[in-house]
Design an enzyme around this catalytic site. Structure first.
Site, PDB file in Angstrom:
ATOM      1  N   HIS A 487       0.815  -1.218   0.000  1.00  0.00           N
ATOM      2  CA  HIS A 487       0.000   0.000   0.000  1.00  0.00           C
ATOM      3  C   HIS A 487       0.850   1.269   0.000  1.00  0.00           C
ATOM      4  CE1 HIS A 487      -3.748   1.884  -0.149  1.00  0.00           C
ATOM      5  NE2 HIS A 487      -4.397   1.198   0.783  1.00  0.00           N
ATOM      6  N   ASP A 491      -2.452   1.551  -4.944  1.00  0.00           N
ATOM      7  CA  ASP A 491      -3.746   1.857  -4.317  1.00  0.00           C
ATOM      8  C   ASP A 491      -4.788   0.857  -4.788  1.00  0.00           C
ATOM      9  OD1 ASP A 491      -5.163   2.994  -6.784  1.00  0.00           O
ATOM     10  OD2 ASP A 491      -3.390   4.284  -6.648  1.00  0.00           O
TER      11      ASP A 491
END
Length: 517
Positions: A487, A491
């Site tokens: 992350h 995304d």
């Protein structure tokens, strides 16, 4: 390169030039190599680009160090040389010794395999640089051998590290013409493998014995220097260890040792040389197993990956067309020894989807805060082997056909099962695919294989009931995929769009023909 070992004084040496003169209390300013040695009354023999030779004299005699093996005068005119663990690959700090291919006393030819070691990346054969005879093993199968130690040499700014060399695996007696002779006094009869602190307390250095006998002594915390050897030239035998242990009250009698081989059983890497005395048999409720090789690497990589913020994206894919495609491949198979499966088509469609979303095929450099978009699609395939989890990768999938991928996948699977993967097979991966469905389970939550930013777990293909728009129920061959993503780089929207593209190519494999090069 030059190997320097300090064995004649009990003072700790520093990384500065003063360690050559043990009574110096202040560190002299860095100087040239020749002036440095002259200042310490050490004759400098000069050096070239290929090697550095320094003759160091002390109270215990003289030693010659060079870029080649550290050598001692052996018996019968031969030279005893240290054979170190060779460079096994970038970033490899240690290896486990798996087995010896030779025995003490064997005559060895140039480039003959000596032993097999396993790092956290691959299994490697170590071959001999010399022709000669095996004098002594310093490790037994199961031992961890350090693959890198600093090598020092004198330069203008003092002593500097100029390379690395592994720990000594064994000693060989070779002809003097093969290595530089190491002259020394008879008063300096210290095993060069032993550090200064080991000379007095080591259970193996300076004692004639086989690795299995040393292992036996180690099990009962017996210092072999305290054992009277009854073998030839004072060699310590298994019977000597047992007699010493009984005299010291360590064991009551010799029962339980009847099947213990004092010869070279350890040298062949046989498992039955590991024994449990009869008197201890009833106490073996717990078992401590040291982690080695791939399992040891998994501890490190998963511990690092657990610190990275993950998120997971789960999708179900209709594989009816994929099932038909695989059956067509198999029915029209003309390649002997090739069995078509779902995985090569999944790998190829994954590569095509990556071409549209290159951030999935990247790695993250945390130090420089940079993302490197990888040009090659080196897709790793997680494989469960008897030696642990390993992830070899298929190189340049973007340029391979499905048949070429099938052939390469088979090669990697065979090498992995035989524990014969090369370092090149395991390094350089850009994204990982974990086919847990081959074992069982609908889906899993994979953990990143750093420095990659994405990993995909695919479950087994199974028939499930789906509802049509008109409410009718029909069967579907469905597969669940779970994409784990870094992350810090990816995304949710990017991963979702990528997965939609991959899903489309799997459900309609004819589209691959439009996009494949």
């Amino acid at each position: 390169m030059m190997i320097v070992r300090r064995v004649w004084h009990k003072r700790v040496w520093s990384s500065t030039p003063r360690f050559l003169y043990p009574y110096t209390t202040t560190t002299p300013a860095p100087a040239s190599a020749s002036s440095l040695l002259t200042a310490h009354k050490l004759p400098f023999t000069g050096y070239t680009n290929n090697s550095i030779k320094i003759k160091i004299e002390s109270k215990v005699g003289c030693r010659l160090f060079s870029s080649q093996a550290l050598a001692d005068e052996g018996m019968s005119g031969g030279i005893v040389v240290d054979v170190p663990l060779a460079q096994t690959g970038e970033g490899i700090a240690e290896c486990e010794l798996l087995k010896w291919f030779v025995k003490e006393g064997d005559e060895i030819e140039d480039f003959q395999p000596l032993c097999e070691v396993q790092s956290d990346k691959a299994t490697i054969e170590i071959t001999s640089r010399y022709k000669g005879k095996v004098a002594q093993f310093l490790y037994v199968p199961g031992d961890i051998v350090k693959a890198t130690m600093a090598v020092l040499a004198p330069f203008l700014m003092g002593w500097e590290k100029i390379g690395r060399v592994g720990e000594t695996l064994l000693k060989m007696v070779v002809e003097g013409a093969q290595v530089p002779i190491l002259k020394h006094d008879v008063t300096e009869n210290i095993d060069s493998h032993c550090s200064e602190g080991e000379v007095n307390k080591s259970t193996t250095c300076g004692v004639l014995s086989t690795p299995s006998v040393r292992h036996l002594g180690k099990q009962y915390n017996i210092n072999l220097n305290d054992v009277h050897g009854s073998g030839k030239d004072g060699r310590v035998l298994k019977e000597d260890i047992i007699k010493h242990a009984i005299q010291k009250g360590i064991i009551k009698d010799s029962s339980g040792f009847e099947n213990v081989d004092s010869g070279d059983q350890f040298l062949r890497g046989e498992e039955d040389c590991l024994f449990v005395p009869a008197e201890l048999g009833s106490q073996c409720d717990d078992k401590t197993i040291p982690l080695r090789g791939f399992q040891r690497a998994m501890v490190k990589t998963m511990s690092m990956a657990a610190k990275v913020p993950h998120f997971h994206y789960v999708e179900e894919i209709n594989c009816d067309a994929l099932v038909e495609l695989k059956e067509s491949f198999q029915n029209n198979n003309t390649e002997p020894g090739v069995k078509h499966t779902f995985l090569p088509s999944l790998i190829k469609s994954l590569s095509v989807a990556i071409s549209k979303y290159p951030w999935i095929n990247s790695c993250f450099n945390e130090d420089s805060m940079e993302v490197i978009l990888k040009g090659s699609h080196n897709i790793g395939i997680a494989m469960a082997t008897p030696s642990g989890l390993v992830v070899p990768n298929i190189k340049n999938v973007q340029s391979l056909s499905i048949l070429e991928i099938t052939t390469e996948l088979l090669r990697l699977q065979q090498l992995a099962l035989a524990n014969k993967l090369n370092p090149e097979d395991i390094t350089g991966g850009t994204i990982t695919l974990s086919n847990i469905g081959a074992i069982g389970g609908k889906f899993g939550a994979p953990i990143l294989n750093l420095p990659e930013v994405a990993i995909i777990a695919i479950g087994r293909i199974q028939k499930v009931a789906h509802f049509a728009d008109d409410g009718n129920v029909y069967p579907v061959s469905a597969m669940t995929v779970n994409i784990g993503a870094d992350h810090r780089v990816l995304d949710g929207a990017t991963v979702a769009r990528f997965c939609n593209e991959w899903k489309k190519l799997i459900e309609k494999p004819e589209l691959l023909m439009l996009l494949m090069r």
